[in-house]
Design a protein around this motif. Sequence first.
Motif, PDB file in Angstrom:
ATOM      1  N   ALA A 203      94.350 -53.800  69.302  1.00  0.00           N
ATOM      2  CA  ALA A 203      92.985 -54.169  69.702  1.00  0.00           C
ATOM      3  C   ALA A 203      92.298 -52.983  70.385  1.00  0.00           C
ATOM      4  CB  ALA A 203      93.025 -55.369  70.644  1.00  0.00           C
ATOM      5  N   ALA A 204      93.026 -52.294  71.265  1.00  0.00           N
ATOM      6  CA  ALA A 204      92.447 -51.142  71.968  1.00  0.00           C
ATOM      7  C   ALA A 204      92.088 -50.046  70.968  1.00  0.00           C
ATOM      8  CB  ALA A 204      93.433 -50.617  73.015  1.00  0.00           C
ATOM      9  N   ALA A 205      92.975 -49.822  69.991  1.00  0.00           N
ATOM     10  CA  ALA A 205      92.708 -48.767  68.996  1.00  0.00           C
ATOM     11  C   ALA A 205      91.494 -49.133  68.146  1.00  0.00           C
ATOM     12  CB  ALA A 205      93.941 -48.580  68.115  1.00  0.00           C
ATOM     13  N   MET A 206      91.405 -50.407  67.780  1.00  0.00           N
ATOM     14  CA  MET A 206      90.273 -50.851  66.944  1.00  0.00           C
ATOM     15  C   MET A 206      88.950 -50.703  67.679  1.00  0.00           C
ATOM     16  SD  MET A 206      91.073 -54.313  64.917  1.00  0.00           S
ATOM     17  CE  MET A 206      89.523 -55.138  64.997  1.00  0.00           C
ATOM     18  N   LEU A 207      88.966 -51.092  68.954  1.00  0.00           N
ATOM     19  CA  LEU A 207      87.731 -51.011  69.743  1.00  0.00           C
ATOM     20  C   LEU A 207      87.357 -49.557  70.041  1.00  0.00           C
ATOM     21  CD1 LEU A 207      88.236 -54.022  72.162  1.00  0.00           C
ATOM     22  CD2 LEU A 207      86.473 -53.804  70.414  1.00  0.00           C
ATOM     23  N   ALA A 208      88.365 -48.703  70.140  1.00  0.00           N
ATOM     24  CA  ALA A 208      88.060 -47.287  70.378  1.00  0.00           C
ATOM     25  C   ALA A 208      87.403 -46.684  69.132  1.00  0.00           C
ATOM     26  CB  ALA A 208      89.335 -46.522  70.725  1.00  0.00           C
ATOM     27  N   ALA A 209      87.910 -47.100  67.958  1.00  0.00           N
ATOM     28  CA  ALA A 209      87.375 -46.544  66.712  1.00  0.00           C
ATOM     29  C   ALA A 209      85.979 -47.091  66.423  1.00  0.00           C
ATOM     30  CB  ALA A 209      88.323 -46.869  65.554  1.00  0.00           C
ATOM     31  N   ASP A 210      85.757 -48.341  66.787  1.00  0.00           N
ATOM     32  CA  ASP A 210      84.466 -48.976  66.495  1.00  0.00           C
ATOM     33  C   ASP A 210      84.200 -50.032  67.573  1.00  0.00           C
ATOM     34  OD1 ASP A 210      82.299 -50.391  65.632  1.00  0.00           O
ATOM     35  OD2 ASP A 210      83.180 -51.084  63.758  1.00  0.00           O
ATOM     36  N   PRO A 211      83.428 -49.664  68.622  1.00  0.00           N
ATOM     37  CA  PRO A 211      83.240 -50.611  69.736  1.00  0.00           C
ATOM     38  C   PRO A 211      82.310 -51.779  69.392  1.00  0.00           C
ATOM     39  CG  PRO A 211      82.583 -48.343  70.332  1.00  0.00           C
ATOM     40  CD  PRO A 211      82.793 -48.369  68.864  1.00  0.00           C
ATOM     41  N   GLU A 212      81.632 -51.727  68.277  1.00  0.00           N
ATOM     42  CA  GLU A 212      80.592 -52.739  68.021  1.00  0.00           C
ATOM     43  C   GLU A 212      80.943 -53.799  66.993  1.00  0.00           C
ATOM     44  OE1 GLU A 212      77.003 -50.720  67.035  1.00  0.00           O
ATOM     45  OE2 GLU A 212      76.951 -49.668  68.960  1.00  0.00           O
ATOM     46  N   GLY A 213      81.867 -53.515  66.089  1.00  0.00           N
ATOM     47  CA  GLY A 213      82.168 -54.467  65.033  1.00  0.00           C
ATOM     48  C   GLY A 213      81.017 -54.597  64.053  1.00  0.00           C
ATOM     49  N   PRO A 214      81.072 -55.492  63.086  1.00  0.00           N
ATOM     50  CA  PRO A 214      82.241 -56.307  62.771  1.00  0.00           C
ATOM     51  C   PRO A 214      83.400 -55.449  62.266  1.00  0.00           C
ATOM     52  CG  PRO A 214      80.568 -56.569  61.049  1.00  0.00           C
ATOM     53  CD  PRO A 214      79.962 -55.710  62.104  1.00  0.00           C
ATOM     54  N   TRP A 215      84.608 -55.931  62.567  1.00  0.00           N
ATOM     55  CA  TRP A 215      85.804 -55.158  62.226  1.00  0.00           C
ATOM     56  C   TRP A 215      86.408 -55.585  60.901  1.00  0.00           C
ATOM     57  CZ3 TRP A 215      84.614 -57.303  66.946  1.00  0.00           C
ATOM     58  CH2 TRP A 215      84.218 -56.387  67.929  1.00  0.00           C
ATOM     59  N   PHE A 216      86.120 -56.821  60.501  1.00  0.00           N
ATOM     60  CA  PHE A 216      86.557 -57.215  59.156  1.00  0.00           C
ATOM     61  C   PHE A 216      85.660 -56.484  58.173  1.00  0.00           C
ATOM     62  CE2 PHE A 216      88.190 -61.499  60.844  1.00  0.00           C
ATOM     63  CZ  PHE A 216      89.513 -61.098  60.743  1.00  0.00           C
ATOM     64  N   THR A 217      86.286 -55.810  57.225  1.00  0.00           N
ATOM     65  CA  THR A 217      85.473 -55.011  56.318  1.00  0.00           C
ATOM     66  C   THR A 217      85.258 -55.713  54.982  1.00  0.00           C
ATOM     67  OG1 THR A 217      87.481 -53.835  55.776  1.00  0.00           O
ATOM     68  CG2 THR A 217      85.975 -52.749  57.311  1.00  0.00           C
ATOM     69  N   GLU A 218      86.141 -56.701  54.663  1.00  0.00           N
ATOM     70  CA  GLU A 218      85.975 -57.387  53.378  1.00  0.00           C
ATOM     71  C   GLU A 218      85.627 -58.848  53.635  1.00  0.00           C
ATOM     72  OE1 GLU A 218      89.915 -57.147  52.014  1.00  0.00           O
ATOM     73  OE2 GLU A 218      89.936 -54.977  52.268  1.00  0.00           O
ATOM     74  N   GLU A 219      84.990 -59.436  52.632  1.00  0.00           N
ATOM     75  CA  GLU A 219      84.746 -60.879  52.683  1.00  0.00           C
ATOM     76  C   GLU A 219      86.095 -61.588  52.532  1.00  0.00           C
ATOM     77  OE1 GLU A 219      81.842 -62.641  53.113  1.00  0.00           O
ATOM     78  OE2 GLU A 219      81.235 -60.633  53.727  1.00  0.00           O
ATOM     79  N   PRO A 220      86.230 -62.810  53.108  1.00  0.00           N
ATOM     80  CA  PRO A 220      87.485 -63.535  52.899  1.00  0.00           C
ATOM     81  C   PRO A 220      87.739 -63.721  51.407  1.00  0.00           C
ATOM     82  CG  PRO A 220      85.926 -64.807  54.246  1.00  0.00           C
ATOM     83  CD  PRO A 220      85.270 -63.512  53.903  1.00  0.00           C
ATOM     84  N   ALA A 221      89.010 -63.528  50.996  1.00  0.00           N
ATOM     85  CA  ALA A 221      89.335 -63.598  49.571  1.00  0.00           C
ATOM     86  C   ALA A 221      89.077 -64.994  49.013  1.00  0.00           C
ATOM     87  CB  ALA A 221      90.795 -63.216  49.382  1.00  0.00           C
ATOM     88  N   ASP A 222      89.247 -65.999  49.840  1.00  0.00           N
ATOM     89  CA  ASP A 222      89.194 -67.356  49.304  1.00  0.00           C
ATOM     90  C   ASP A 222      87.920 -68.093  49.731  1.00  0.00           C
ATOM     91  OD1 ASP A 222      89.954 -67.187  51.863  1.00  0.00           O
ATOM     92  OD2 ASP A 222      91.662 -68.549  51.726  1.00  0.00           O
ATOM     93  N   GLY A 223      86.808 -67.408  49.657  1.00  0.00           N
ATOM     94  CA  GLY A 223      85.535 -68.109  49.817  1.00  0.00           C
ATOM     95  C   GLY A 223      85.021 -68.135  51.232  1.00  0.00           C
ATOM     96  N   THR A 224      84.061 -69.012  51.479  1.00  0.00           N
ATOM     97  CA  THR A 224      83.376 -69.046  52.766  1.00  0.00           C
ATOM     98  C   THR A 224      84.240 -69.726  53.821  1.00  0.00           C
ATOM     99  OG1 THR A 224      82.414 -71.075  51.997  1.00  0.00           O
ATOM    100  CG2 THR A 224      81.038 -69.105  51.856  1.00  0.00           C
ATOM    101  N   PRO A 225      84.076 -69.340  55.070  1.00  0.00           N
ATOM    102  CA  PRO A 225      84.860 -69.991  56.116  1.00  0.00           C
ATOM    103  C   PRO A 225      84.451 -71.464  56.287  1.00  0.00           C
ATOM    104  CG  PRO A 225      83.726 -68.024  56.948  1.00  0.00           C
ATOM    105  CD  PRO A 225      83.203 -68.298  55.580  1.00  0.00           C
TER     106      PRO A 225
END
Length: 344
Positions: A203-225
């Motif tokens: 989590a710390a590494a992800m926030l350091a690389a990109d403090p703003e998000g969104p962090w998911f880069t792809e749409e969910p494979a199986d449709g809408t949440p």
Amino acid sequence: MTSPDALRVAYLERVAVSDEAGAIAVAADALDAGVDPEVVLLDVVAAAQREVGERWAAGEWTVVQEHVATHISERVVAAVARHAPAPPPTGSDTVAVACLDGEWHGLPARLLAEVLTRHGWRVEFLGASVPAAQLATHVHRAGPDVVAISSSLASRLPAARRMVEACRATGTPVLAGGPAFGEDGRWARAVGADGWAPDARAAAAMLAADPEGPWFTEEPADGTPVDRAAREEQAVLHARRAELVRHAAAAVRPAVDGPGDGVPDELADDLGHLVDFLAAAVFVDDPSLFDGFVRWVGSVAIPTGLRLDEVGPVLDALAAALADSPRTAALLRGAHGGLPTPVA
Ligand code: B12
């Protein structure tokens, strides 16, 4: 002693005999010997806590021993912060860390908060079981840059969705974590979170690389949440929870169904827990969530209200009572396969 494994063993030895001062000394000595505070927090304290959970589930440790261990671990986390204070925040970025509504596993969130503090974030620790409406009020008032939601129990996922929606209304990105969201974070996507990380370091590494998000880069494979049918069937389970608990209890212990007779507390707790996991599985439309719960029920050695041989009949009774909820009934029927074969 500086090896994380040796430290964990020494730490658990102190915890096992309720030796709070000794456990604090293991942590302080390690820090004095140059061990990174993050290693003490994550590879000693957190790892020991997971081992405590295994001992509890195996019937080796009582609930009281687990409570003592958790109390000591909370004191040790505070002692680490005193003994090796975090450097001052590097900027004004603030993360609010909150457990899902109904989630009382506060220590994992606390550990995340400590680690993020050490990585230069300003952290507001909102604690265990934060109701979505309260979170919304807080986010409006305090305006954190990120909300981190934590949960150990997948049964709390419907609450995660409410919390994500509350944050979304303010445009604040939500990072999810904890075992509740699945090993690969798939249920974090299902509830609409903007990202997921497997542990505090990631989590710390992800926030350091990109403090703003969104962090998911792809749409969910199986449709809408969370689709509408999932919400509706989950709402039915939520509304009928008490009645379903009574119905399931009566199926396995006919004596408890008489007028004025209550379902014994422990049985009611276990059945309520089962209905909540069922509702969460329906909500994220993933049978593997409920199957995992049923496997877990079959694996724990601790005596509880619900006996293992009663689980199958409970699933059948619930499937019959919920015939109008097709996804739910299918989940219940499918879960039978995960039950261990009774020992003759
Ligand atoms: C202590 C404890 C409790 C305490 C919690 C007190 C507290 N102050 O935290 C109490 C007594 C309240 C408790 C209650 C229950 N517990 Co409990 N508990 C535990 C135990 C032993 C340790 C928890 C802990 O501190 N873990 C250590 C940490 C650090 O966990 P962690 O998940 O690895 O955390 C890391 C990541 O997940 C991540 N992370 C966490 N949050 C976030 C958030 C974000 C945004 C990110 C990016 C990352 C992230 O970072 C952390 C650090 O790297 C666990 C065992 C375990 N495996 O965790 C069981 C455990 C979680 N409990 C369990 C159960 C069943 C329960 C109860 C239902 C028991 C009961 N019948 O009443 C209740 C439910 C209460 C509730 N509604 O919340 C089960 C859950 C099983 C399952 N199938 O879901 C476990 C796994 C025990 C077991 N082995 O079976 N419990």
